[in-house]
Scaffold this motif. Structure first.
Motif, PDB file in Angstrom:
ATOM      1  N   PRO A 518       0.800  -1.225   0.000  1.00 42.65           N
ATOM      2  CA  PRO A 518       0.000   0.000   0.000  1.00 42.65           C
ATOM      3  C   PRO A 518       0.833   1.277   0.000  1.00 42.65           C
ATOM      4  O   PRO A 518       0.326   2.331  -0.393  1.00 42.65           O
ATOM      5  CB  PRO A 518      -0.844  -0.133   1.271  1.00 42.65           C
ATOM      6  N   ARG A 519       2.056   1.197   0.412  1.00 43.83           N
ATOM      7  CA  ARG A 519       2.879   2.407   0.494  1.00 43.83           C
ATOM      8  C   ARG A 519       3.286   2.856  -0.905  1.00 43.83           C
ATOM      9  O   ARG A 519       3.860   2.098  -1.692  1.00 43.83           O
ATOM     10  CB  ARG A 519       4.127   2.132   1.328  1.00 43.83           C
ATOM     11  N   LEU A 520       2.943   4.112  -1.243  1.00 37.35           N
ATOM     12  CA  LEU A 520       3.329   4.687  -2.522  1.00 37.35           C
ATOM     13  C   LEU A 520       4.749   5.232  -2.444  1.00 37.35           C
ATOM     14  O   LEU A 520       5.185   5.723  -1.398  1.00 37.35           O
ATOM     15  CB  LEU A 520       2.357   5.803  -2.928  1.00 37.35           C
ATOM     16  N   THR A 521       5.441   5.142  -3.563  1.00 39.46           N
ATOM     17  CA  THR A 521       6.831   5.621  -3.590  1.00 39.46           C
ATOM     18  C   THR A 521       7.015   6.878  -4.420  1.00 39.46           C
ATOM     19  O   THR A 521       7.993   7.618  -4.217  1.00 39.46           O
ATOM     20  CB  THR A 521       7.748   4.522  -4.153  1.00 39.46           C
ATOM     21  N   ASP A 522       6.090   7.170  -5.348  1.00 37.82           N
ATOM     22  CA  ASP A 522       6.295   8.346  -6.200  1.00 37.82           C
ATOM     23  C   ASP A 522       4.983   8.730  -6.880  1.00 37.82           C
ATOM     24  O   ASP A 522       4.168   7.861  -7.225  1.00 37.82           O
ATOM     25  CB  ASP A 522       7.349   8.063  -7.264  1.00 37.82           C
ATOM     26  N   ILE A 523       4.760  10.038  -7.053  1.00 36.17           N
ATOM     27  CA  ILE A 523       3.628  10.572  -7.816  1.00 36.17           C
ATOM     28  C   ILE A 523       4.175  11.691  -8.696  1.00 36.17           C
ATOM     29  O   ILE A 523       4.779  12.642  -8.206  1.00 36.17           O
ATOM     30  CB  ILE A 523       2.519  11.116  -6.901  1.00 36.17           C
ATOM     31  N   ARG A 524       3.936  11.580 -10.008  1.00 35.61           N
ATOM     32  CA  ARG A 524       4.424  12.597 -10.943  1.00 35.61           C
ATOM     33  C   ARG A 524       3.332  12.920 -11.961  1.00 35.61           C
ATOM     34  O   ARG A 524       2.627  12.031 -12.423  1.00 35.61           O
ATOM     35  CB  ARG A 524       5.683  12.131 -11.678  1.00 35.61           C
ATOM     36  N   TRP A 525       3.261  14.201 -12.348  1.00 29.64           N
ATOM     37  CA  TRP A 525       2.327  14.667 -13.369  1.00 29.64           C
ATOM     38  C   TRP A 525       3.102  15.037 -14.631  1.00 29.64           C
ATOM     39  O   TRP A 525       4.170  15.641 -14.560  1.00 29.64           O
ATOM     40  CB  TRP A 525       1.540  15.885 -12.886  1.00 29.64           C
ATOM     41  N   PHE A 526       2.522  14.666 -15.791  1.00 29.87           N
ATOM     42  CA  PHE A 526       3.144  14.961 -17.080  1.00 29.87           C
ATOM     43  C   PHE A 526       2.112  15.621 -17.994  1.00 29.87           C
ATOM     44  O   PHE A 526       0.910  15.318 -17.921  1.00 29.87           O
ATOM     45  CB  PHE A 526       3.658  13.681 -17.748  1.00 29.87           C
ATOM     46  N   GLU A 541      -2.305  11.307   0.131  1.00 29.90           N
ATOM     47  CA  GLU A 541      -3.525  11.939  -0.338  1.00 29.90           C
ATOM     48  C   GLU A 541      -3.788  11.582  -1.801  1.00 29.90           C
ATOM     49  O   GLU A 541      -2.906  11.080  -2.500  1.00 29.90           O
ATOM     50  CB  GLU A 541      -3.429  13.458  -0.177  1.00 29.90           C
ATOM     51  N   THR A 542      -5.017  11.864  -2.267  1.00 28.13           N
ATOM     52  CA  THR A 542      -5.373  11.628  -3.659  1.00 28.13           C
ATOM     53  C   THR A 542      -4.626  12.611  -4.542  1.00 28.13           C
ATOM     54  O   THR A 542      -4.728  13.833  -4.339  1.00 28.13           O
ATOM     55  CB  THR A 542      -6.882  11.788  -3.859  1.00 28.13           C
ATOM     56  N   PRO A 543      -3.858  12.132  -5.526  1.00 24.14           N
ATOM     57  CA  PRO A 543      -3.136  13.050  -6.423  1.00 24.14           C
ATOM     58  C   PRO A 543      -4.106  13.985  -7.141  1.00 24.14           C
ATOM     59  O   PRO A 543      -5.141  13.552  -7.663  1.00 24.14           O
ATOM     60  CB  PRO A 543      -2.430  12.105  -7.402  1.00 24.14           C
ATOM     61  N   GLU A 544      -3.775  15.258  -7.191  1.00 26.06           N
ATOM     62  CA  GLU A 544      -4.665  16.255  -7.762  1.00 26.06           C
ATOM     63  C   GLU A 544      -3.840  17.335  -8.462  1.00 26.06           C
ATOM     64  O   GLU A 544      -2.774  17.718  -7.995  1.00 26.06           O
ATOM     65  CB  GLU A 544      -5.514  16.865  -6.641  1.00 26.06           C
ATOM     66  N   LEU A 545      -4.358  17.820  -9.599  1.00 23.15           N
ATOM     67  CA  LEU A 545      -3.689  18.872 -10.362  1.00 23.15           C
ATOM     68  C   LEU A 545      -4.731  19.905 -10.759  1.00 23.15           C
ATOM     69  O   LEU A 545      -5.744  19.558 -11.369  1.00 23.15           O
ATOM     70  CB  LEU A 545      -3.018  18.291 -11.612  1.00 23.15           C
ATOM     71  N   LYS A 546      -4.490  21.198 -10.393  1.00 21.97           N
ATOM     72  CA  LYS A 546      -5.391  22.293 -10.740  1.00 21.97           C
ATOM     73  C   LYS A 546      -4.657  23.288 -11.630  1.00 21.97           C
ATOM     74  O   LYS A 546      -3.498  23.618 -11.373  1.00 21.97           O
ATOM     75  CB  LYS A 546      -5.899  23.002  -9.485  1.00 21.97           C
ATOM     76  N   PHE A 547      -5.345  23.757 -12.663  1.00 20.84           N
ATOM     77  CA  PHE A 547      -4.748  24.772 -13.541  1.00 20.84           C
ATOM     78  C   PHE A 547      -5.863  25.437 -14.333  1.00 20.84           C
ATOM     79  O   PHE A 547      -6.980  24.929 -14.435  1.00 20.84           O
ATOM     80  CB  PHE A 547      -3.712  24.148 -14.488  1.00 20.84           C
TER      81      PHE A 547
END
Length: 907
Positions: A518-526, A541-547
């Motif tokens: 369950p442990r996450l190691t990385d979150i990246r946005w492209f 937390e839930t990955p989120e991107l606002k723009f």
């Protein structure tokens, strides 16, 4: 609609929805289809009565309350009735005995409920005119049964009785009847078997079973069946005899003989066929259980047990030997034929107060006396060194096994010590879970459980334990191994097409549903494959991107979430590009003839979700022929914003008869242009309605009177005459000339040769007839039309010719109005029938290829005119409607129409 015919349920939503069809039957709900396309149709081919009921169509796009509509499918049918005869003798009535009374029970399944008529010979039986009969419906029935009671049988009551049932020609379903001859010899069946109730045989033997009829009039019919399953493929039924050749264990079961003559109750007898089998001979060694021993000790008791899996289990004979000599009961050696402390069918040899002389090799032999089934033998060496309790252990580091999903795993439990060495049994430690093989327990001789292509549902604890057979019958040794299946994060959504107006805020969320570990190691946005530089998000937390969406940052956004097992991706296609337009295909009469052999086409479409993006100001339209642009222009909406579900149109002119063209359409906003959608527009003869002066279409012109090939079928109809026929075409099938008999005359036909296969369909569509401008007779809202044509169906492999009525409305509905199957002779035959469409319509000729190449079907001289067909005496061919197979007169047609109308009225 009649049973086993075609049903089509069709609605249309103008907006883009997720459409689901369901059918509710009791408390169960079965999902038929799930799709998100614009126009969704649920087709049920070969409909059966169990498919009748209410169907629900639910459209949901996530906005507001889902739209739900329902339609009831009423399957109409009438089975052949079943007439059974029951009688009472010496029926007590007060202080006297009544003479023999007979009950004739007639039962039928139908929809709508059937009407019953009883006849004696050819005379109608009326209860009010004959005191010797009573006609009634039994209690607890629902109109499917009528009983004719013959009281105090009279000489005239011995006669032929007919039960006739009718649904009053609803949907052209004809009456059905059944007849029974009642005589003074009428008796129920009685049978006698040639063998006992249970038959035990060896594999490979032949079995002969005879069911002799010893009483019954009329002569009963004998039927053989088997439970469970059908009769074996090797079974041969000849009259009352059933023969089974070279039986195998799979042929065992209960064989049922049933004799029926519809008098009284059927006579039934069962035979239990048992085929001897013997396998898997095992042993157990039980030290003195009274002293809680787990080893062999002198002066203590010892029990050897032997068990074989056999059929029949109680017929197995066990024989014990000591060092090759037959063992007999004595003071210290006790033989138990069936050990009450063991599983049924287990034999034991008890050694009391063991001495050194009792250390020996003991043998157990199992066999069927007098049988050809081979005997089985097991040897057990009993000594102080040959028997010791087992020690079970999991190797160091093997208590937890980690494996990637899709990989292979090996779970190990080892017997470190113990004689004889027992096998290891594996099972899931969690209750009610089965092993990956689908079995509750898996045996491994070496204690190694090998799992291939591991999936996440295999994760959990596994129990290993020593088997109590082929070893010491003592407390089982147990251990556990934990299997952990590692897989990349499971994300939602996997893909999402996000449309928005420019200069508005957009929020993208990538939800982690499950992950192992369950442990996450990385979150990246492209964006468009390039990393978006931003602070490292919180991995919990839930990955989120606002723009803010701008013309410069449209594109593909990816959220890549990783754990130690791998990486998963949420993909978002983000743009201000408008959704596609959606063509409207059911436009009545889109073609208009222009001067100079030209025509125009009225193109219509709707816009999907026009409010989602920037204002649509127009459309690009391209007209192409052979991939070359003939027209490219912009359609200006002049400030009128498209509305969801509202049709837009544009007339395309200067098209050449009879050519077809590709039309491409794309919406335009202030900042972008949507994707093009494409369709083919085809020329068809423009008709407003058929006139009495319309000529018969003999397909002499290449335009074939505006007929066209259906794009959804498998192959096409072909236009030809005698001069253009293939000289190598199949013999004994197809016409030599057209209907008029001239070699120059053309007709349309389907070619059944390769590559066509059985069931392939070809559909020929008539022009669209617009009937909205024509009014029916006084008091009627619909106008009748006469459809007539000639057909040619010669050949031993002829399939089916169907004529369908396609009524155009918001969605098209096809219904079969005429059908013919099989060889119909070498001549052209005429068919004609009336239709009363409720709106613009087309006639569809559907040819279905038969089982082989001699199956060509042809049509010629098609005519569609206003008014009912004139009845032609001695007509070779006539209309065949679903549910019937005989020519129908005008009066029958009127009766049929009135019946269906009344049925709908009272439903």
């Amino acid at each position: 609609m009649p049973e086993a015919k075609r049903s089509l349920l069709d609605w249309i939503w103008i907006s883009s929805n997720l459409i689901r069809w369901t059918k509710t039957a009791g408390s169960a709900s079965d999902k038929f289809q799930e799709t998100s396309i614009y126009n969704e149709t649920l087709r049920i081919e070969g409909i059966q009565r169990v498919q009748g009921g209410r169907y629900y169509c639910k459209a949901d796009n996530g906005v507001g309350v889902a739209a739900i509509k329902s339609i009831r499918v009423d399957v109409q049918y009438l089975d052949t009735p079943v007439l059974t005869v029951h009688q009472t003798i010496s029926d007590v009535r007060g202080s006297y005995y009544q003479e023999k009374t007979v009950f004739l029970r007639c039962t039928v399944n139908s929809n709508p409920p059937a009407r019953f008529i009883w006849k004696r010979g050819s005379m109608l039986i009326e209860q009010s005119k004959d005191n010797g009969v009573d006609i009634y419906e039994p209690l607890y029935t629902q109109g499917e049964t009528k009983v004719l009671k013959l009281k105090n049988l009279r000489p005239k009551d011995f006669a032929d009785y007919t039960c006739q049932v009718s649904v009053r020609n609803v949907c052209n379903i004809e009456d059905k009847s059944v007849t029974f001859r009642l005589t003074n010899a009428t008796t129920p069946p009685m049978i006698r078997l040639s063998v006992n109730d249970t038959v035990v045989v060896d594999p490979g033997q032949d079995v002969l079973l005879t069911c002799e009829v010893i009483a019954g009039f009329p002569l009963p019919t004998v039927m053989w069946s088997r439970y469970p399953g059908p009769l074996p493929l090797s079974a041969q039924v000849r009259g009352v005899t059933l023969t089974l050749r070279a039986v195998t264990p799979a042929d065992a079961g209960f064989y049922n003989c049933t004799a029926v003559n519809n008098v009284g109750n059927p006579a039934r007898k069962n035979i239990n066929l048992v085929v001897r089998t013997m396998s898997n001979l095992t042993f157990q060694i039980t030290p003195d259980s009274n002293k809680d021993s787990e080893t062999i000790q002198m002066g203590r008791d010892l029990k050897l047990s032997c068990h074989v899996d056999a059929t029949p289990q109680d017929k197995v004979n066990y024989t014990w030997y000591k060092n090759g000599a037959l063992v007999f009961n004595s003071d210290n050696l006790i033989l138990l034929r069936s050990d009450p402390d063991m599983a049924p069918g287990t034999s034991s040899l008890e050694i009391v107060d063991m001495k050194f002389r009792d250390l020996a090799t003991y043998s157990c032999v199992a066999n069927f006396p007098g049988s050809r089934v081979p005997e089985l033998r097991v040897d057990v060496n009993i000594s102080q060194n040959s028997v010791s309790p087992p020690v079970l252990a999991v190797p160091p580091g093997g208590q937890v096994v980690n494996v990637r999903e899709g990989g292979n795993a090996e779970l190990v439990c080892l017997v470190l010590d113990g004689k004889p060495r027992p096998p290891i049994l594996w099972s899931r430690a969690e209750r009610d879970l089965l092993m990956p093989s689908g079995m509750a327990v898996v045996e491994t001789p070496d204690g190694r459980l090998r799992l291939k292509n591991v999936s996440r549902d295999m994760m959990g604890p596994y129990r290993c334990q020593t088997a109590q057979y082929n070893g010491l019958n003592i407390k089982r040794r147990e251990a556990q191994v934990q299997l952990n299946v590692q897989y990349p994060p499971l994300l939602s959504p996997v893909f999402e097409d996000r449309r928005s107006r420019n200069f508005q805020m957009v929020t993208l969320r990538c939800t982690v549903l499950r992950s192992s570990p369950p442990r996450l190691t990385d979150i990246r946005w492209f964006r468009n494959g390039e990393l978006i530089r931003m602070p490292m998000p919180d991995l919990k937390e839930t990955p989120e991107l606002k723009f803010k969406l701008e013309p410069t940052n449209n594109g593909t956004y990816e959220c890549r979430v990783s754990n130690s097992a791998g990486t998963s991706t949420c993909t978002f296609n983000v743009s201000a590009q408008p959704y596609n337009a959606e063509f409207y295909f059911d436009t009545p009469n889109p073609v208009r003839i222009l001067k100079g052999n030209n025509y125009s086409y009225n193109l219509q479409w709707t816009q999907k979700d026009p409010q989602a993006t920037d204002l649509i100001i127009g459309y690009w339209i391209n007209v192409r022929k052979n991939k070359q642009n003939l027209l490219s222009k912009q359609i200006d909406l002049k400030g009128k914003e498209p509305e969801s579900g509202v049709l837009m149109s544009n007339v395309i002119s200067d098209l050449r008869i009879p050519l077809s063209y590709e039309v491409r359409l794309a919406p335009i906003t202030t900042y972008s242009t949507g994707e093009y959608i494409s369709r083919i527009i085809q020329y068809s003869e423009p008709y407003t309605y058929p006139r009495p002066s319309d000529h018969v279409c003999g397909f002499e012109d290449e335009r074939i009177c505006g007929f066209s090939q259906d794009r959804s079928d498998v192959f096409d109809w072909t236009r030809q005459n005698h001069l253009t026929q293939n000289p190598k075409r199949s013999a004994n099938t197809g016409p030599e000339t057209d209907r008029s008999g001239t070699k120059e005359g053309y007709y349309m036909y389907i070619e059944a040769s390769r590559p066509r296969v059985q069931g392939d369909k070809a559909r020929l569509l008539s022009p669209l007839f617009n009937v909205t401008s024509v009014k029916g007779p006084k008091g009627s809202g619909r106008v009748p039309y006469c459809v007539s044509f000639y057909y040619h169906m010669k050949g031993k492999h002829i399939g089916t010719l169907n004529v369908l009525l396609r009524v155009r409305s918001i969605a098209s509905v096809d219904s079969v109005v005429w059908t013919k199957s099989g060889h119909q002779g070498p001549d052209w035959k005429k068919a004609f029938f009336d239709i009363s469409p409720s709106g613009p319509f087309q006639i569809v000729f559907e040819g279905i290829r038969g089982p082989s190449f001699e199956g060509d079907i042809a049509i010629d001289d098609v005519s569609i005119t206003i008014g009912k067909c004139k009845q032609e005496p001695n007509t070779v061919g006539s209309a065949v409607l679903i549910g019937g197979s005989h020519p129908l007169s005008l009066a029958t047609w009127l009766t049929f129409g009135l019946s269906c109308f009344l049925l709908l009225l009272y439903r």
